[in-house]
Design a protein around this motif. Structure first.
Motif, short mmCIF file in Angstrom:
data_model
loop_
_atom_site.label_atom_id
_atom_site.label_comp_id
_atom_site.label_asym_id
_atom_site.label_seq_id
_atom_site.Cartn_x
_atom_site.Cartn_y
_atom_site.Cartn_z
N PHE A 85 38.42 52.94 42.55
CA PHE A 85 38.92 51.80 41.78
C PHE A 85 38.90 52.09 40.28
O PHE A 85 39.82 51.70 39.56
CB PHE A 85 38.11 50.54 42.10
CG PHE A 85 38.56 49.84 43.34
CD1 PHE A 85 39.76 49.14 43.36
CD2 PHE A 85 37.80 49.87 44.50
CE1 PHE A 85 40.19 48.49 44.50
CE2 PHE A 85 38.22 49.22 45.64
CZ PHE A 85 39.42 48.53 45.65
N ALA A 86 37.85 52.78 39.82
CA ALA A 86 37.81 53.15 38.41
C ALA A 86 38.93 54.13 38.08
O ALA A 86 39.57 54.04 37.02
CB ALA A 86 36.45 53.77 38.08
N GLN A 87 39.20 55.05 38.99
CA GLN A 87 40.28 56.01 38.79
C GLN A 87 41.64 55.31 38.77
O GLN A 87 42.51 55.64 37.95
CB GLN A 87 40.24 57.04 39.93
CG GLN A 87 41.22 58.20 39.76
CD GLN A 87 41.10 59.20 40.91
OE1 GLN A 87 40.34 59.00 41.86
NE2 GLN A 87 41.84 60.29 40.83
N VAL A 88 41.81 54.33 39.64
CA VAL A 88 43.06 53.57 39.68
C VAL A 88 43.29 52.85 38.36
O VAL A 88 44.42 52.80 37.84
CB VAL A 88 43.04 52.58 40.86
CG1 VAL A 88 44.16 51.55 40.74
CG2 VAL A 88 43.17 53.32 42.18
N GLU A 89 42.25 52.27 37.79
CA GLU A 89 42.37 51.57 36.52
C GLU A 89 42.79 52.53 35.41
O GLU A 89 43.64 52.21 34.57
CB GLU A 89 41.04 50.90 36.16
CG GLU A 89 41.03 50.21 34.81
CD GLU A 89 42.12 49.16 34.65
OE1 GLU A 89 42.60 48.96 33.51
OE2 GLU A 89 42.51 48.54 35.66
N GLN A 90 42.23 53.74 35.40
CA GLN A 90 42.60 54.73 34.40
C GLN A 90 44.06 55.16 34.58
O GLN A 90 44.81 55.31 33.60
CB GLN A 90 41.68 55.95 34.50
CG GLN A 90 41.95 57.02 33.45
CD GLN A 90 41.79 56.50 32.04
OE1 GLN A 90 40.76 55.96 31.69
NE2 GLN A 90 42.83 56.65 31.22
N HIS A 92 46.42 53.38 35.85
CA HIS A 92 47.22 52.22 35.43
C HIS A 92 47.40 52.22 33.91
O HIS A 92 48.51 52.05 33.40
CB HIS A 92 46.53 50.94 35.90
CG HIS A 92 47.38 49.72 35.77
ND1 HIS A 92 46.93 48.45 36.05
CD2 HIS A 92 48.67 49.55 35.36
CE1 HIS A 92 47.88 47.58 35.85
NE2 HIS A 92 48.96 48.22 35.42
N GLN A 93 46.31 52.40 33.19
CA GLN A 93 46.36 52.38 31.73
C GLN A 93 47.25 53.50 31.19
O GLN A 93 48.05 53.29 30.26
CB GLN A 93 44.96 52.50 31.16
CG GLN A 93 44.09 51.28 31.42
CD GLN A 93 42.67 51.45 30.89
OE1 GLN A 93 42.35 52.43 30.23
NE2 GLN A 93 41.80 50.50 31.22
N LEU A 118 49.67 49.78 41.86
CA LEU A 118 48.45 49.72 41.06
C LEU A 118 48.02 48.28 40.79
O LEU A 118 46.83 47.96 40.82
CB LEU A 118 48.65 50.47 39.75
CG LEU A 118 48.83 51.99 39.89
CD1 LEU A 118 49.34 52.59 38.60
CD2 LEU A 118 47.51 52.65 40.30
N GLU A 119 48.99 47.43 40.51
CA GLU A 119 48.66 46.03 40.24
C GLU A 119 48.19 45.33 41.52
O GLU A 119 47.29 44.48 41.47
CB GLU A 119 49.87 45.32 39.64
CG GLU A 119 50.13 45.77 38.19
CD GLU A 119 51.49 45.36 37.66
OE1 GLU A 119 52.24 44.69 38.41
OE2 GLU A 119 51.81 45.73 36.52
N ASP A 122 44.58 46.33 42.02
CA ASP A 122 43.68 45.58 41.16
C ASP A 122 43.38 44.20 41.76
O ASP A 122 42.23 43.74 41.76
CB ASP A 122 44.28 45.43 39.76
CG ASP A 122 43.34 44.74 38.79
OD1 ASP A 122 42.26 45.28 38.53
OD2 ASP A 122 43.69 43.64 38.32
N LYS A 125 41.10 44.38 44.92
CA LYS A 125 39.73 44.86 44.73
C LYS A 125 38.72 43.83 45.23
O LYS A 125 37.70 44.18 45.83
CB LYS A 125 39.49 45.18 43.27
CG LYS A 125 38.12 45.77 42.97
CD LYS A 125 38.00 46.14 41.50
CE LYS A 125 36.63 46.73 41.19
NZ LYS A 125 36.51 47.09 39.74
#
Length: 608
Positions: A85-90, A92-93, A118-119, A122, A125
């Protein structure tokens, strides 16, 4: 769910080695590669290389002499999910830093699809534990032996040693999965009682089977025997080690789960729907959104199903009446009369089952040879029909498709369930073969894998409404093209469509309208005429896979709607091959994006 999404996306690395070799150092290591396509592909490559099981399934590193990953199993700790999940957020950014005006039209589409995933990740999650990862259909308890049997190749002693290594490491993998099960238990996410009873029966049977008859042993023995030049003097040592590893590592791993689920059973209830879970209604709506790629509510889907059930049953009755069956006593009576016709079934024997597989292959070979008037694009990969392994066919669906190996070493496979001979009437075989094989799943999935110049993740994006909608749509296409000229074959096609319409009703009934398992079984049996064994297996599937079953009919109806839209707009200029090109050459997409692609095709055609 998010882990499943990205694991599936990671299965698209046909060009990984070429891509990795062609990446400039900056493109590989930079947080933001200069090339947008490089960023997308690099992301998938890195995710896949973090999964030794995915690398084994892809089977392309072995030709380069790289085999170390085949001795390892995936890390299934809950902490790995946190990392993902942390990787997905990165990701996404970083994705948002690429401006649309700097991207080609195709890259803009790739960005839009990636953002959609990706959204959704999120949003999902909060519901990452709203599932039953060990159930009667899938989970480590049957996924692990299936993976070892179907994916782990044994061509030499090193391969066999890696196989032994994976036998040793399975207990750790079960322990990791057990952590996730206990988190779900603490959150009140406990499977219905029948699910626990089924998996306990499955696992108990597995460990009580003599080691020499266990699929992990017999599969290894068969692969050694089939391997060219495997040293005869090594066979005995390898098999003795396998027997020891199964006893010392595999059986204790299964016993961990048997002990856990035996205790968990005392907390389980006979309520089956997601409505009973904490935040269950919201979790179900999220599942519907993921699988249908729409914002349809449970009520909308339920009502659509009821309308379609009535329509399709009426068409079936009309055909049966014309064929001499008694349609005056209602749908169930007419279908029961057809189902009672012994001439529609194969012999309940090994010979009969072998004939079913042979006839399925003939059906597929026939349509593949004669559909140029509907398809320009064709997959390079071949396909074959095989039987679902007997150890798991009792609780498996009627059929499923397995994608081909990217390196060409394994064709696409249509797995047929032959447990209950009555579940395979002759008049239903064509439709099932078209759905799972040609021009259904095999065409769509194999073509997507083979598309050139498209980001890896788009070659198999996990949009079920598109993929399953396509497969159901092709059942109708095959009929329209004349491959089901026997009226009873058309009844088989309509029964299959009716089956998917009923799914809209029972899935939403179970998870939103508080139907019991028995209510859903009774409704499906009364409105489809399916064999009871199939009905029970299907309803139990919907209970452990909320929303997935609604994707088929939702996707089919949208594709048909878009085809009609194009036909009406283009008139004599409409060409079915053009339409299929647009649908297939962009990979799987959300339904709203598919509609825009068709609108663009219409506009371009009209512009001349």
């Amino acid at each position: 769910m998010i882990k499943t999404i990205f694991k599936r996306l990671g299965q698209l690395l046909l060009l990984v080695v070429v891509l990795a070799g062609s990446f400039a150092a900056h493109e590989w290591y930079a947080q933001k590669p200069f090339m947008f396509r490089a960023f997308l592909d690099r992301t998938m490559v890195k995710m896949a290389f973090d999964s030794p099981e995915t690398l084994t399934s892809l089977g392309f590193l072995e030709s380069m002499g790289i085999k170390g990953h085949n001795a390892e199993l995936d890390d299934d700790r809950p902490e790995k999910g946190d990392e993902l999940f942390a990787q997905v957020e990165q990701i996404h950014q970083t994705l948002l830093t690429y401006q649309d005006e700097d991207l080609s039209e195709d890259d803009q589409l790739s960005k839009e699809i990636a953002l959609y995933l990706l959204e959704f990740a999120d949003t999902a999650k909060a519901f990452r534990y709203h599932n039953y990862p060990v159930n009667q259909l899938f989970g480590i308890q049957n996924g692990y032996p299936s993976f070892m049997e179907a994916q782990h190749q044994v061509n030499d002693v090193e391969d066999a040693e890696n196989y032994l290594s994976r036998l040793q490491k399975v207990k750790v993998k079960f322990e990791q999965n057990l952590q996730g099960l206990k988190i779900r238990e603490d959150k009140g996410i406990i499977p219905p009682r029948f699910v626990i009873d089924r998996v306990l029966e499955e696992m108990t049977t597995f460990v009580e089977t003599p080691v020499e008859e266990n699929i992990l042993y017999t599969s290894l023995e068969r692969k050694i025997d089939e391997a060219e030049d495997f040293p005869a003097e090594e066979k005995g040592r390898i098999l003795a080690s396998a027997q020891e590893n199964i006893t010392q590592f595999v059986h204790p791993a299964y016993q961990l789960f048997i002990d856990y689920f035996t205790k968990l059973a005392t907390k389980a209830t006979t309520d089956d729907g997601f409505w009973r879970l904490p935040q269950g209604d919201e979790a179900y709506r999220q599942s519907l959104k993921f699988f249908t790629t729409t914002d349809y509510t449970p009520d909308q889907i339920h009502q659509t199903g009821l309308v379609e059930v009535d329509r399709i049953q009426s068409e079936i009755l009309t055909i049966l009446a014309s064929e001499g069956y008694n349609a005056s006593n209602g749908f169930t009576a007419a279908i029961d009369e057809l189902a009672a016709d012994e001439s529609q079934y194969y012999a309940d024997s090994d010979e009969g089952r072998a004939q079913i597989l042979e006839d399925y292959q003939k059906i597929l070979d026939e349509i593949e040879a004669d559909i140029d008037n509907a398809f320009r694009i064709r997959p390079k990969a071949g396909m074959e029909v095989v039987r679902i392994p007997e150890f798991k066919e009792k609780t498996s669906p009627g059929a499923y498709y397995q994608q081909p190996a990217i390196d060409g070493s394994r064709p696409g496979r249509f797995f047929a369930n032959l447990y209950d001979i009555k579940a395979t009437p002759k008049y239903s075989m064509r439709t099932l073969a078209y759905h799972e094989g040609i021009p259904g799943h095999h065409f769509q999935i194999a073509i997507a894998m083979e598309l050139e110049g498209m980001p890896l993740f788009r070659r198999m994006s996990p949009f079920t409404a598109y993929t399953e909608g396509w497969a159901l749509y092709t059942e109708q296409v095959a009929w329209e093209l004349g491959f089901q000229d026997n009226p009873l074959d058309n009844v088989g096609r309509l029964q299959a469509e009716l089956f998917r319409a009923v799914r809209l009703v029972v899935d939403t009934g179970i998870h939103a309208k508080r139907w019991t398992r028995e209510q859903a079984i009774n409704y499906m049996k009364a409105n489809t005429g399916m064999a009871e064994s199939d009905v029970i297996s299907e309803i139990e599937r919907y209970i452990v896979m909320p929303g997935q079953a609604t994707s088929y009919k939702t996707g089919m109806m949208k594709i048909l709607e878009l085809r009609t839209k194009a036909q009406n707009a283009l008139g004599d200029e409409f060409d079915l091959r053009d339409f299929h090109d647009v649908v297939l050459k962009n990979g799987a997409v959300p339904l709203a994006i598919l509609e825009r692609l068709i609108d663009n095709y219409i506009a371009e055609k009209q512009a001349g």
